[in-house]
Design a protein around this motif. Structure first.
Motif, PDB file in Angstrom:
ATOM      1  N   ASP A  17       0.909  -1.104   0.114  1.00  0.00           N
ATOM      2  CA  ASP A  17       0.091   0.121   0.013  1.00  0.00           C
ATOM      3  C   ASP A  17       0.784   1.264   0.032  1.00  0.00           C
ATOM      4  OD1 ASP A  17      -1.811   2.145   0.788  1.00  0.00           O
ATOM      5  OD2 ASP A  17      -3.013   0.689   1.814  1.00  0.00           O
ATOM      6  N   VAL A  18       0.675   2.065  -1.074  1.00  0.00           N
ATOM      7  CA  VAL A  18       1.783   3.307  -1.136  1.00  0.00           C
ATOM      8  C   VAL A  18       0.870   4.700  -0.854  1.00  0.00           C
ATOM      9  CG1 VAL A  18       3.196   2.194  -2.822  1.00  0.00           C
ATOM     10  CG2 VAL A  18       1.152   3.576  -3.763  1.00  0.00           C
ATOM     11  N   ARG A  19      -0.233   4.473  -0.052  1.00  0.00           N
ATOM     12  CA  ARG A  19      -1.200   5.559   0.283  1.00  0.00           C
ATOM     13  C   ARG A  19      -0.352   6.512   1.466  1.00  0.00           C
ATOM     14  NH1 ARG A  19      -6.542   3.951   1.738  1.00  0.00           N
ATOM     15  NH2 ARG A  19      -5.182   2.060   2.915  1.00  0.00           N
ATOM     16  N   GLU A  20      -0.826   7.736   1.627  1.00  0.00           N
ATOM     17  CA  GLU A  20      -0.352   8.381   2.714  1.00  0.00           C
ATOM     18  C   GLU A  20      -0.652   7.891   3.856  1.00  0.00           C
ATOM     19  OE1 GLU A  20       2.679  10.431   2.108  1.00  0.00           O
ATOM     20  OE2 GLU A  20       2.393   9.928   0.279  1.00  0.00           O
ATOM     21  N   ASP A  21       0.087   8.326   5.125  1.00  0.00           N
ATOM     22  CA  ASP A  21      -0.238   7.789   6.509  1.00  0.00           C
ATOM     23  C   ASP A  21      -1.765   8.042   6.906  1.00  0.00           C
ATOM     24  OD1 ASP A  21       2.219   6.944   6.999  1.00  0.00           O
ATOM     25  OD2 ASP A  21       2.969   8.940   7.903  1.00  0.00           O
ATOM     26  N   PRO A  36       4.667   4.841   2.038  1.00  0.00           N
ATOM     27  CA  PRO A  36       3.872   5.830   1.505  1.00  0.00           C
ATOM     28  C   PRO A  36       4.898   6.178   0.234  1.00  0.00           C
ATOM     29  CG  PRO A  36       4.088   6.532   3.588  1.00  0.00           C
ATOM     30  CD  PRO A  36       4.644   5.188   3.666  1.00  0.00           C
ATOM     31  N   MET A  37       4.174   6.490  -1.010  1.00  0.00           N
ATOM     32  CA  MET A  37       4.941   6.835  -2.278  1.00  0.00           C
ATOM     33  C   MET A  37       5.842   7.895  -2.011  1.00  0.00           C
ATOM     34  SD  MET A  37       3.334   7.782  -5.847  1.00  0.00           S
ATOM     35  CE  MET A  37       4.299   8.541  -7.189  1.00  0.00           C
ATOM     36  N   SER A  38       5.453   8.838  -1.011  1.00  0.00           N
ATOM     37  CA  SER A  38       6.556  10.008  -0.856  1.00  0.00           C
ATOM     38  C   SER A  38       7.527   9.749  -0.248  1.00  0.00           C
ATOM     39  CB  SER A  38       5.564  10.957   0.004  1.00  0.00           C
ATOM     40  OG  SER A  38       5.309  10.649   1.250  1.00  0.00           O
ATOM     41  N   GLU A  39       7.614   8.496   0.399  1.00  0.00           N
ATOM     42  CA  GLU A  39       8.866   8.016   1.096  1.00  0.00           C
ATOM     43  C   GLU A  39       9.442   6.954   0.564  1.00  0.00           C
ATOM     44  OE1 GLU A  39       7.763   7.195   5.343  1.00  0.00           O
ATOM     45  OE2 GLU A  39       6.523   9.122   5.350  1.00  0.00           O
TER      46      GLU A  39
END
Length: 109
Positions: A17-21, A36-39
């Motif tokens: 799952d690459v969604r945000e926290d 998360p994608m951003s990390e």
């Protein structure tokens, strides 16, 4: 971009799952790995430690856009990765369980 439908996934399939926290905390699939994608680039090692060595990585986000980007990146790294079509919205619509951070019924935001 290779895709897989929610109905084609089994409980034994590896899910990233690459969604945000905040999205994850509201509701996610039981057993999924959350990065998360951003990390993602800085936490890539977590995936290589957790993913099955000879299995497929099924990448999911809310609707399929972010997960498609991550799946493409993983494919470039030589990992067998596919995008989950429709993301968590399709997951929930198919009646698959969604839980929050406390293990209670969650929701997709």
């Amino acid at each position: 971009m290779p895709t897989v439908g929610v109905d084609d996934l089994t409980s034994g399939d590896f899910l990233l799952d690459v969604r945000e926290d905040d999205e994850w905390q509201a509701g996610h699939a039981v057993g999924a790995l959350h990065i998360p994608m951003s990390e993602f680039v800085s936490r890539y090692g977590e995936l290589t430690e957790a993913a099955p060595q000879d299995g497929k990585v099924n990448v999911i986000c809310r609707s399929g856009g972010r997960s498609a980007q991550v799946a493409m990146y993983l494919g470039q790294q030589g990992i067998d990765a596919v995008n989950v079509a429709g993301g968590m919205e399709a997951w929930a619509a198919a009646g698959r369980p969604v839980v929050d951070d406390k293990g209670e019924p969650g929701s997709v935001i």
